[in-house]
Design an enzyme around this catalytic site. Structure first.
Site, PDB file in Angstrom:
ATOM      1  N   GLU A   1     -33.086 -47.359   0.682  1.00 62.01           N
ATOM      2  CA  GLU A   1     -31.989 -47.345   1.563  1.00 62.01           C
ATOM      3  C   GLU A   1     -30.765 -47.707   1.216  1.00 62.01           C
ATOM      4  O   GLU A   1     -30.880 -48.911   0.799  1.00 62.01           O
ATOM      5  CB  GLU A   1     -32.440 -48.070   3.032  1.00 62.01           C
ATOM      6  CG  GLU A   1     -31.201 -47.971   4.061  1.00 62.01           C
ATOM      7  CD  GLU A   1     -31.519 -48.747   5.415  1.00 62.01           C
ATOM      8  OE1 GLU A   1     -31.151 -48.647   6.371  1.00 62.01           O
ATOM      9  OE2 GLU A   1     -32.316 -49.885   5.040  1.00 62.01           O
TER      10      GLU A   1
ATOM     11  N   ASP B   1     -29.838 -44.437   6.894  1.00 65.65           N
ATOM     12  CA  ASP B   1     -29.384 -45.074   8.230  1.00 65.65           C
ATOM     13  C   ASP B   1     -28.020 -44.685   8.916  1.00 65.65           C
ATOM     14  O   ASP B   1     -27.076 -44.717   8.044  1.00 65.65           O
ATOM     15  CB  ASP B   1     -29.248 -46.583   7.962  1.00 65.65           C
ATOM     16  CG  ASP B   1     -29.120 -47.560   9.177  1.00 65.65           C
ATOM     17  OD1 ASP B   1     -28.143 -47.383   9.641  1.00 65.65           O
ATOM     18  OD2 ASP B   1     -30.109 -48.666   9.403  1.00 65.65           O
TER      19      ASP B   1
ATOM     20  N   GLN C   1     -32.634 -44.094  10.909  1.00 62.37           N
ATOM     21  CA  GLN C   1     -32.527 -44.973  11.727  1.00 62.37           C
ATOM     22  C   GLN C   1     -31.063 -44.950  12.516  1.00 62.37           C
ATOM     23  O   GLN C   1     -30.078 -44.360  11.949  1.00 62.37           O
ATOM     24  CB  GLN C   1     -32.437 -46.448  10.912  1.00 62.37           C
ATOM     25  CG  GLN C   1     -33.720 -46.874  10.411  1.00 62.37           C
ATOM     26  CD  GLN C   1     -33.788 -47.973   9.798  1.00 62.37           C
ATOM     27  OE1 GLN C   1     -32.936 -48.610   8.945  1.00 62.37           O
ATOM     28  NE2 GLN C   1     -35.097 -48.751   9.897  1.00 62.37           N
TER      29      GLN C   1
ATOM     30  N   GLU D   1     -32.720 -49.451  15.082  1.00 59.57           N
ATOM     31  CA  GLU D   1     -32.324 -50.695  14.316  1.00 59.57           C
ATOM     32  C   GLU D   1     -31.038 -51.214  14.761  1.00 59.57           C
ATOM     33  O   GLU D   1     -29.961 -51.312  13.996  1.00 59.57           O
ATOM     34  CB  GLU D   1     -32.607 -50.426  12.831  1.00 59.57           C
ATOM     35  CG  GLU D   1     -32.464 -51.916  12.004  1.00 59.57           C
ATOM     36  CD  GLU D   1     -32.348 -51.765  10.539  1.00 59.57           C
ATOM     37  OE1 GLU D   1     -33.399 -52.343   9.911  1.00 59.57           O
ATOM     38  OE2 GLU D   1     -31.773 -50.963  10.098  1.00 59.57           O
TER      39      GLU D   1
END
Length: 255
Positions: A141, A176, A202, A238
């Site tokens: 990530e 993300d 996310q 998250e």
């Protein structure tokens, strides 16, 4: 509508960690993720997960001394032995808990340091092989430098290039949306072009990293876009709740 996984490291912090599983299930989540399970025996976490009727989405490999600011070991040449031992630990937990994915943090290092670059590449390949033998996928990530100054993997294109270059079937991108917007913007187009590489998504609002629908992006349009692109994995929540976690879940009622 995407399937959502509660991030138990950031959500439900009003309660002790092991109590968050049942509370997340009661709130309507079908799966959970979190940073690390290693403060508890793997069997305890697995039993707690099963008792709550939840699926595990993913968790991270050990990342060094978090309290002292370490954010992964993979790009640190001097920590290679410790890193490889951490992979064994993560695989053991992964098997016991039944996670389909593990996230490997890179660490704090200059992204143009040749030793760090070589070490990281080797670590990704080694870990993909090791977790693959256990039937587990690996995700990497990119993380923005505002939230995590000095983080080695701080560019989506660089992460995508590495994944394609290594060519491991179980190696994917953790996309993300919050980090993507802070670093590069262009979220919808990036989702389209990178979807074949994405193993996990996310979400958090930008710029405060709160609940979806509270920031500058149209998070609900992004959810629709994920559906249209055929994404079938979990979307990890998250985010940092603005107040009490359950009270802040009204965004889910809009879906």
């Amino acid at each position: 509508m995407p399937r959502f996984a509660a991030n138990l490291t950031m959500m439900f912090n009003e309660n002790d960690f092991l109590d968050r599983f049942a509370i997340a299930a009661h709130a309507g989540f079908k799966a959970v993720e979190y940073l690390f399970p290693y403060d508890f025996p793997a069997e305890t976490v697995a039993e707690t997960l099963a008792n709550a009727g939840l699926e595990q989405a993913l968790f991270n490999l050990p990342a060094g001394d978090w309290g002292k600011g370490e954010r992964g070991l993979a790009a640190l040449p001097e920590r290679r032995t410790e890193f490889r031992q951490s992979v064994k630990t993560a695989v053991g937990y992964g098997r016991a808990i039944g996670t389909p994915l593990l996230h490997m943090m890179a660490g704090i290092a200059r992204h143009d340091d040749k030793a760090a670059m070589a070490t990281y590449r080797d670590a990704v390949a080694f870990t993909a092989d090791a977790v693959g033998e256990a039937g587990i996928g690996l995700v990497i990530e990119p993380i923005n430098g505002r939230d995590m100054p000095g983080y080695f993997l701080n560019d989506f294109e660089r992460a995508a290039d590495l994944i394609m270059d290594l060519g491991h079937a179980n190696l994917k991108l953790q996309f993300d949306i919050y980090h993507r917007q802070v670093m590069h913007g262009d979220v919808l187009t990036a989702l389209e072009t990178m979807m074949p590489l994405i193993g996990h998504v996310q979400i958090a609002s930008v710029p405060k990293r709160h609940e979806p629908g509270t920031g500058e992006l149209d998070d609900f349009r992004i959810f629709e876009h994920l559906d249209a692109l055929g994404y079938r994995g979990y979307v990890g929540c998250e985010y940092r709740p603005r107040g009490e976690t359950v009270a802040g879940l009204t965004w889910m009622k809009r879906l």
